[in-house]
Scaffold this motif. Structure first.
Motif, short mmCIF file in Angstrom:
data_model
loop_
_atom_site.label_atom_id
_atom_site.label_comp_id
_atom_site.label_asym_id
_atom_site.label_seq_id
_atom_site.Cartn_x
_atom_site.Cartn_y
_atom_site.Cartn_z
N ARG A 245 0.83 -1.21 0.00
CA ARG A 245 0.00 0.00 0.00
C ARG A 245 0.87 1.26 0.00
O ARG A 245 0.55 2.25 -0.68
N TYR A 246 1.95 1.24 0.75
CA TYR A 246 2.91 2.36 0.80
C TYR A 246 3.40 2.70 -0.60
O TYR A 246 3.40 3.86 -1.02
N GLN B 125 0.62 4.28 -2.72
CA GLN B 125 0.32 5.67 -2.35
C GLN B 125 1.41 6.64 -2.80
O GLN B 125 1.18 7.85 -2.89
N ASP C 17 -6.93 -2.52 -0.12
CA ASP C 17 -7.87 -1.41 -0.31
C ASP C 17 -8.12 -0.67 1.00
O ASP C 17 -9.23 -0.64 1.54
N GLU D 268 -6.32 2.93 3.32
CA GLU D 268 -5.56 4.17 3.10
C GLU D 268 -4.64 4.43 4.28
O GLU D 268 -5.09 4.44 5.44
N SER E 49 -2.62 6.96 6.48
CA SER E 49 -2.74 8.40 6.73
C SER E 49 -1.47 9.14 6.31
O SER E 49 -0.39 8.54 6.23
N ASP E 50 -1.60 10.43 6.07
CA ASP E 50 -0.44 11.25 5.70
C ASP E 50 0.64 11.19 6.77
O ASP E 50 1.84 11.09 6.47
N MET F 125 2.37 7.88 6.60
CA MET F 125 3.22 7.84 5.40
C MET F 125 4.55 8.55 5.67
O MET F 125 5.62 8.06 5.29
#
Length: 287
Positions: free
Chosen positions: A228-229, A232, A254, A256, A258-259, A262
């Motif tokens: 996922r990283y 994104q 599927d 997300e 978070s900012d 990340m």
């Protein structure tokens, strides 16, 4: 679902956002692995001349029950081919070994032959020669897209300055704790998509407590968080596995990140030892 999503290369060709890597899967076992992946919904398979399993990959693509245009096949021109004649023969050799009329993407595996990996000589002239063969095959319709792998900025500039058809993609090592942001940004600025091989860091990030804690927060595994990283960051991850259970979970991404998380993941301390995978060149030559 990520397996149904695509990126678009600079020439307009759609490429599935998640691929199955086949490095270290034997030729007599890879067809079974690829068929299992296709059954689970994978539509992007990555192989290479150096992997020695193109025959098995091609067999699976031809016999999996899907139309040829439903599966995206990537292979790589062996890193030793640094002149036009050798590269041309090798491209035709891959088509023959795979048993396919067309390859979706073919890339130069490394700017340097593996036995010269890390040397000062970047083989600029040889890469232009190899690229000329790829360009010719692309213009002839044998290849739908062409690109490179393990190319640094200087290697990219060497081609971008001299060729008619620009590289569409650069496949590089990229994962949590080792993400070459400058190279990624530069490649993107030149219109290249960036693929991330070994997105789980050759398995060496599985023991990292900081990464594991963030994965637990999302109720996912470290490999799922790692894949996922990459997504994104706008990368195309290529997790390698012959295990259908791992294929399934690798595609269940599927969610997300978070900012804030990340940013934490971007700053994880770099892994310096990949164990057996640290041995370069991977495909023979000096150790």
């Amino acid at each position: 679902m990520i397996l149904e999503e695509t990126y678009t290369l600079s020439n307009g060709v759609a490429i599935p956002k998640l691929g199955l890597g086949t490095w270290m899967i034997d030729d007599d076992k890879v067809a079974e692995a690829v068929k299992a992946a296709v059954k689970l919904g994978y539509r992007h398979i990555d192989t290479a001349q150096a992997y020695g399993n193109e025959r098995g990959v091609g067999e699976a693509v031809r016999t999996c029950g899907l139309a040829r245009d439903e599966i995206f096949v990537t292979t790589k021109l062996d890193a030793s081919h640094k002149n036009y004649t050798d590269a041309k023969q090798a491209i035709d050799g891959s088509l023959q070994t795979l048993g396919l009329d067309q390859i979706d993407l073919m890339i130069i595996h490394s700017p340097q032959p593996w036995q010269n990996f890390g040397d000062e000589d970047r083989f600029f002239e040889g890469n232009v020669e190899a690229w000329r063969a790829l360009e010719e095959a692309y213009n002839a319709g044998k290849l739908r897209a062409i690109g490179v792998s393990n190319f640094q900025k200087a290697d990219l500039d060497n081609l971008l300055d001299k060729v008619a058809v620009k590289p569409m993609l650069n496949q590089i090592l990229a994962h949590i704790s080792n993400t070459p942001f400058d190279l990624i940004d530069y490649a993107k600025s030149k219109g290249l998509l960036v693929e991330a091989y070994s997105p789980v860091g050759h398995g060496k990030i599985l023991d990292n407590r900081e990464i594991a804690d963030i994965a637990a927060k999302y109720g996912v595994s470290v490999p799922q968080l790692s894949i996922r990283y990459c997504l994104q960051l706008g990368l195309l991850p290529l997790p390698k596995t012959a295990n259908p259970d791992h294929m399934r979970t690798n595609a269940a991404v599927d969610f997300e990140i978070s900012d804030a998380d990340m940013e934490t993941l971007k700053a994880v301390e770099r892994i310096k030892d990949y164990g057996d995978a640290s041995v370069f060149p991977v495909y023979g030559g000096k150790m």
